[in-house]
Design a protein around this motif. Structure first.
Motif, mmCIF file in Angstrom:
data_model
loop_
_atom_site.group_PDB
_atom_site.id
_atom_site.type_symbol
_atom_site.label_atom_id
_atom_site.label_comp_id
_atom_site.label_asym_id
_atom_site.label_seq_id
_atom_site.Cartn_x
_atom_site.Cartn_y
_atom_site.Cartn_z
ATOM 1 N N TRP A 40 25.641 45.258 44.376
ATOM 2 C CA TRP A 40 25.529 46.227 45.482
ATOM 3 C C TRP A 40 25.305 45.509 46.805
ATOM 4 O O TRP A 40 25.967 45.820 47.806
ATOM 5 C CB TRP A 40 24.394 47.200 45.204
ATOM 6 N N LYS A 41 24.399 44.568 46.800
ATOM 7 C CA LYS A 41 24.126 43.833 48.033
ATOM 8 C C LYS A 41 25.354 43.056 48.487
ATOM 9 O O LYS A 41 25.691 43.001 49.670
ATOM 10 C CB LYS A 41 22.941 42.877 47.829
ATOM 11 N N TRP A 42 26.042 42.434 47.535
ATOM 12 C CA TRP A 42 27.206 41.613 47.877
ATOM 13 C C TRP A 42 28.425 42.457 48.214
ATOM 14 O O TRP A 42 29.157 42.182 49.160
ATOM 15 C CB TRP A 42 27.518 40.684 46.702
ATOM 16 N N GLY A 43 28.631 43.526 47.453
ATOM 17 C CA GLY A 43 29.866 44.278 47.593
ATOM 18 C C GLY A 43 29.821 45.405 48.601
ATOM 19 O O GLY A 43 30.850 45.752 49.186
ATOM 20 N N MET A 204 37.108 48.551 32.865
ATOM 21 C CA MET A 204 36.993 48.521 34.331
ATOM 22 C C MET A 204 37.812 47.361 34.911
ATOM 23 O O MET A 204 38.501 47.516 35.922
ATOM 24 C CB MET A 204 35.528 48.395 34.743
ATOM 25 N N MET A 205 37.752 46.208 34.275
ATOM 26 C CA MET A 205 38.544 45.062 34.750
ATOM 27 C C MET A 205 40.035 45.355 34.655
ATOM 28 O O MET A 205 40.817 44.994 35.538
ATOM 29 C CB MET A 205 38.183 43.804 33.948
ATOM 30 N N TYR A 206 40.433 46.046 33.602
ATOM 31 C CA TYR A 206 41.852 46.361 33.425
ATOM 32 C C TYR A 206 42.339 47.306 34.525
ATOM 33 O O TYR A 206 43.379 47.068 35.154
ATOM 34 C CB TYR A 206 42.060 46.993 32.051
ATOM 35 N N TRP A 207 41.577 48.380 34.789
ATOM 36 C CA TRP A 207 42.007 49.350 35.790
ATOM 37 C C TRP A 207 41.901 48.789 37.207
ATOM 38 O O TRP A 207 42.730 49.108 38.070
ATOM 39 C CB TRP A 207 41.192 50.641 35.672
ATOM 40 N N ALA A 208 40.920 47.916 37.448
ATOM 41 C CA ALA A 208 40.818 47.298 38.766
ATOM 42 C C ALA A 208 42.013 46.410 39.057
ATOM 43 O O ALA A 208 42.472 46.291 40.205
ATOM 44 C CB ALA A 208 39.528 46.483 38.858
ATOM 45 N N SER A 209 42.553 45.777 38.009
ATOM 46 C CA SER A 209 43.718 44.912 38.210
ATOM 47 C C SER A 209 44.948 45.709 38.614
ATOM 48 O O SER A 209 45.898 45.170 39.195
ATOM 49 C CB SER A 209 44.008 44.114 36.934
ATOM 50 N N PHE A 211 44.615 48.464 40.547
ATOM 51 C CA PHE A 211 44.215 49.175 41.763
ATOM 52 C C PHE A 211 44.757 48.437 42.979
ATOM 53 O O PHE A 211 44.740 47.205 43.036
ATOM 54 C CB PHE A 211 42.685 49.244 41.826
ATOM 55 N N GLY A 212 45.214 49.184 43.963
ATOM 56 C CA GLY A 212 45.762 48.554 45.168
ATOM 57 C C GLY A 212 44.749 47.667 45.863
ATOM 58 O O GLY A 212 43.560 47.960 45.895
ATOM 59 N N SER A 213 45.212 46.558 46.417
ATOM 60 C CA SER A 213 44.297 45.591 47.032
ATOM 61 C C SER A 213 44.358 45.608 48.552
ATOM 62 O O SER A 213 43.832 44.721 49.206
ATOM 63 C CB SER A 213 44.636 44.180 46.526
ATOM 64 N N SER A 214 45.004 46.609 49.145
ATOM 65 C CA SER A 214 45.092 46.662 50.610
ATOM 66 C C SER A 214 43.725 46.954 51.207
ATOM 67 O O SER A 214 42.904 47.619 50.609
ATOM 68 C CB SER A 214 46.081 47.750 51.039
ATOM 69 N N ARG A 215 43.463 46.437 52.423
ATOM 70 C CA ARG A 215 42.169 46.649 53.079
ATOM 71 C C ARG A 215 42.380 46.622 54.584
ATOM 72 O O ARG A 215 43.350 46.049 55.095
ATOM 73 C CB ARG A 215 41.162 45.587 52.661
ATOM 74 N N ASP A 216 41.452 47.267 55.274
ATOM 75 C CA ASP A 216 41.523 47.268 56.732
ATOM 76 C C ASP A 216 41.235 45.881 57.268
ATOM 77 O O ASP A 216 40.442 45.120 56.694
ATOM 78 C CB ASP A 216 40.512 48.260 57.304
ATOM 79 N N ILE A 224 37.243 46.363 47.544
ATOM 80 C CA ILE A 224 36.745 47.220 46.470
ATOM 81 C C ILE A 224 37.258 46.741 45.115
ATOM 82 O O ILE A 224 36.530 46.749 44.114
ATOM 83 C CB ILE A 224 37.172 48.682 46.722
ATOM 84 N N GLN A 225 38.530 46.342 45.081
ATOM 85 C CA GLN A 225 39.120 45.893 43.820
ATOM 86 C C GLN A 225 38.317 44.753 43.215
ATOM 87 O O GLN A 225 38.000 44.754 42.025
ATOM 88 C CB GLN A 225 40.556 45.444 44.055
ATOM 89 N N LEU A 226 37.936 43.779 44.049
ATOM 90 C CA LEU A 226 37.181 42.632 43.559
ATOM 91 C C LEU A 226 35.787 43.055 43.107
ATOM 92 O O LEU A 226 35.263 42.549 42.112
ATOM 93 C CB LEU A 226 37.083 41.567 44.653
ATOM 94 N N VAL A 227 35.182 43.995 43.824
ATOM 95 C CA VAL A 227 33.852 44.485 43.438
ATOM 96 C C VAL A 227 33.904 45.115 42.041
ATOM 97 O O VAL A 227 33.043 44.865 41.189
ATOM 98 C CB VAL A 227 33.327 45.501 44.467
ATOM 99 N N ILE A 228 34.941 45.945 41.793
ATOM 100 C CA ILE A 228 35.071 46.603 40.491
ATOM 101 C C ILE A 228 35.306 45.578 39.392
ATOM 102 O O ILE A 228 34.752 45.677 38.286
ATOM 103 C CB ILE A 228 36.211 47.644 40.533
ATOM 104 N N VAL A 229 36.129 44.553 39.693
ATOM 105 C CA VAL A 229 36.383 43.500 38.701
ATOM 106 C C VAL A 229 35.088 42.774 38.354
ATOM 107 O O VAL A 229 34.779 42.528 37.183
ATOM 108 C CB VAL A 229 37.450 42.511 39.215
ATOM 109 N N VAL A 230 34.312 42.430 39.392
ATOM 110 C CA VAL A 230 33.048 41.724 39.155
ATOM 111 C C VAL A 230 32.086 42.628 38.381
ATOM 112 O O VAL A 230 31.386 42.173 37.464
ATOM 113 C CB VAL A 230 32.431 41.267 40.488
ATOM 114 N N PHE A 231 32.052 43.914 38.755
ATOM 115 C CA PHE A 231 31.185 44.860 38.049
ATOM 116 C C PHE A 231 31.581 44.957 36.574
ATOM 117 O O PHE A 231 30.734 44.916 35.669
ATOM 118 C CB PHE A 231 31.285 46.224 38.730
#
Length: 668
Positions: A40-43, A204-209, A211-216, A224-231
């Motif tokens: 949470w703190k990191w992501g 969660m890792m499978y669905w995050a992979s 998930f779109g990786s676009s960001r502002d 967000i994608q990386l946060v979900i993968v790490v989670f």
């Protein structure tokens, strides 16, 4: 082997196991909360500078969701295994062996299981074969000993001699009698609950992979994608930490019970070469394929603690292994170091169809004369020590069964089981086992009642009535002996009946008993066992409602009075009751608490047994010890047939293992 000491030790270990699992779950909860706090703190905190901190209820929700997965997964798997041993055997890929199978190797296996069941005084377990497993392995499963199953691999059938296979079955019967199975099934459910966390992280890792990786462009912190993968990765790792702890705990308990089961197998067979030879062949096969007891089924890891040998190659030895090292087990069995044996498949030269009737039962192949002589010698020793309840070494059975009643006295020929082959054959066939039950409940001493019983069976067909009468002729020709072992042998066949046929059997049995408007003690025992083993809840785990016998004082008083009154006179009954009361000082029974015969209504006793079956496993050995004290007399060589059946019936009714002294008919 001291029945009560081993029961107490097994349940003490079970309590430690539950405590350690609770600590493992706490460790998982701490790991989840710490990991999610860091993520949470990191992501998220990095993405929004000045973020006030964790959301309201952050740690509570983490803990609740984690517990939901563990408890929900455990409840789901426990519910799926509600049918006990059969569900576990099917999970492992087992195929049910029909009780009347004529396949030579299967017949040999069934004979051995029957021998062990007769010797130990429990219902004959259903037998499964793991056809796809070429290694040497086996397990026993079930919620209680009278609803157990025994499963062996195909490799055990093809690579082991009869003596070695008998040692393997003796090992598994030790697990049945020592109360290991109930906890083993619970372990399956708990491990599944913990494993669900790892599975959720993997998803969660499978669905995050995907998930779109676009960001502002102005967005700070990781996507967000990386946060979900790490989670997901964190949950995956944490989940396997739980599995690691679970395996460590179950392995520590399993190893000690394997040593006990090996020793028990030697005691059952009276020869260390039985289980020793099987273990040596596992070692020999391991030298060829790295794991002579390997199980290839994908669920093998989940039930690894139940097997005779390690189900998988041990990547880590010592405290992480599910089973003790083979060399250490062998050293304990033999008392010295021994070499491994070749475990090549045994070519079976025996053609069952070409053999004379009733000759094939000694084994599925020719056994050397020396081995045959040793087996006969061991059988003679057992018969001298334990009488007719000794462990047999062979079996001879004719498979033809005439359906017409015998007109003359029936010859008292017996199989090596000590049971008339005609009766034994009927017990093994699901189409005739019900007639055997009807014959056990029929009584010619009262002609009027017997005529009613005949008419009840005749409603099921003339052939069924004729077979029942023929079986009754054979039963009446037997010398005085317990009838319950015959019913025990028929259980695998009776369990093949449909739910409707089981209900019909129980209904007819009740009417046969009611034909003379009274119930004898033997009828009470048979009906109690039938309803416990064939009723709608047979095989299911009974919920514990009472933690000690003190919560059921009146029920214990009724049961001990029934057993004590089974002695021949009032004086002996009083002494027997006092002897039983001395084993339960916390109940403070006095001699005046012995109930008079007129109050010992069997219907009330049945209700008492239903309550006593809800005692905690730790309390049941104390109850059985008191029952045994009431059933025996000082300097009595062995219990008489009716008392043996009564004690066995009580053990069956409360799902308690039958102590060796009852199974063997020896002294208490």
């Amino acid at each position: 082997m001291d029945f009560f000491e081993q029961q107490d030790q097994a349940h003490r270990q079970s309590r430690k196991l539950l405590i350690l699992f609770a600590l493992a779950v706490i460790a998982i909860l701490v790991a989840v909360n710490v990991s999610l706090a860091l993520i949470w703190k990191w992501g998220f905190a990095m993405r929004t500078p000045g973020h006030p901190g964790y959301p309201t209820g952050f740690f509570f929700i983490n803990t609740a969701v984690t517990l939901l997965f563990i408890v929900g997964g455990t409840m789901f798997e426990t519910f799926r295994l509600r049918d006990g041993g059969d569900a576990v055997a099917q999970m492992a890929g087992g195929r049910l062996v029909m009780p009347d199978s004529t396949d030579a190797k299967e017949r040999r296996l069934l004979n051995i299981v029957e021998e062990m069941a007769l010797a130990s005084g429990i219902a004959c377990p259903r037998v499964y074969v793991l056809d796809r497993e070429d290694a040497i392995n086996a397990f026993a499963a079930g919620y209680h000993q009278n609803e157990a199953v025994v499963a062996v691999t195909q490799g055990s059938l093809t690579r082991l001699t009869r003596d070695e296979l008998q040692g393997v079955i003796g090992h598994e019967f030790s697990h049945i009698l020592n109360g290991d199975m109930r906890m083993n099934i619970k372990l399956i459910g708990v491990l599944f609950g913990i494993q669900m966390i790892a599975g959720f992280g993997q998803e969660m890792m499978y669905w995050a992979s995907r998930f779109g990786s676009s960001r502002d462009r102005d967005e700070k912190g990781p996507p967000i994608q990386l946060v979900i993968v790490v989670f997901g990765a964190a949950l995956f790792v944490i989940g396997y930490v739980g599995i690691f702890f679970g395996r460590l705990i179950k392995s520590a308990v399993s190893r000690q019970r394997e040593f006990l089961a090996d020793a028990s197998a030697v005691q059952f067979t009276r020869d260390p070469e039985t289980i020793g030879g099987a273990l040596r062949k596992i070692g020999g096969l391991t030298m060829v394929n790295q794991c002579g007891s390997r199980i290839n089924n994908p669920r093998a890891e989940q039930i690894s603690h139940m097997f005779l040998g390690a189900a998988k190659v041990n990547l880590m030895d010592g405290m992480f292994a599910t089973h003790p090292p083979l060399k250490e087990r062998l050293q304990r069995v033999y008392g010295h170091n021994v070499e491994f044996l070749d475990a090549s498949e045994i070519v079976d030269p025996v053609d069952l169809a070409a053999m004379p009737e009733g000759v094939y039962g000694f084994g599925a192949r020719n056994v050397e004369a020396a081995q045959r002589a040793r087996a006969v010698e061991r059988s003679s020793d057992l018969n001298a020590e334990f009488g007719q309840h000794a462990i047999p070494t062979a079996n001879t059975i004719p498979f033809s069964m005439p359906l017409t009643p015998a007109a003359t006295a029936v010859p008292q020929s017996t199989s090596a089981h000590g049971i008339d082959p005609f009766i034994l054959t009927a017990a093994r066939d699901s189409t005739t086992a019900d007639a055997l039950v009807f014959a056990l409940l029929s009584d010619r001493s009262e002609p009027q009642a017997y005529a009613i019983q005949q008419s009840l069976v005749a409603r099921l067909g003339a052939e069924k009535a004729a077979l029942t009468e023929n079986l009754l002729n054979h039963l009446e020709s037997l010398q005085a002996s317990p009838r319950l072992p015959i019913l025990d042998l028929a259980m695998p066949a009776l369990k093949q009946l449909s739910s409707e046929n089981k209900a019909q059997l129980l209904s007819v049995a009740s009417k046969l008993i009611a034909a003379d408007q009274k119930m004898s003690q033997s009828e009470f025992v048979l009906q109690t066992v039938l309803e416990r083993r064939l009723g709608p809840q047979a095989g299911r785990m009974v919920k514990v409602k009472f933690n000690a016998v003190t919560a059921l004082k009146s029920e214990v008083q009724l049961l001990l009075s029934l057993v004590a009154r089974s002695h021949s006179d009032d004086a002996q009954a009083g002494i027997a009751f006092q002897r039983a009361a001395a084993t339960l000082p916390e109940l403070a029974f006095q001699s005046r608490d012995l109930l008079p015969p007129a109050t010992l209504d069997f219907f009330v006793v049945r209700q008492a047994l239903e309550k006593l079956n809800q005692l905690a496993p730790l309390a049941k050995p104390f109850l059985i010890k008191a029952v045994l004290a009431a059933a025996t007399r000082p300097q009595q060589e062995r219990m008489d047939a009716e008392m043996l059946d009564l004690v066995r019936g009580i053990c069956a009714a409360v799902d308690a293992p039958v102590p060796d002294v009852v199974g063997m008919g020896a002294n208490f």
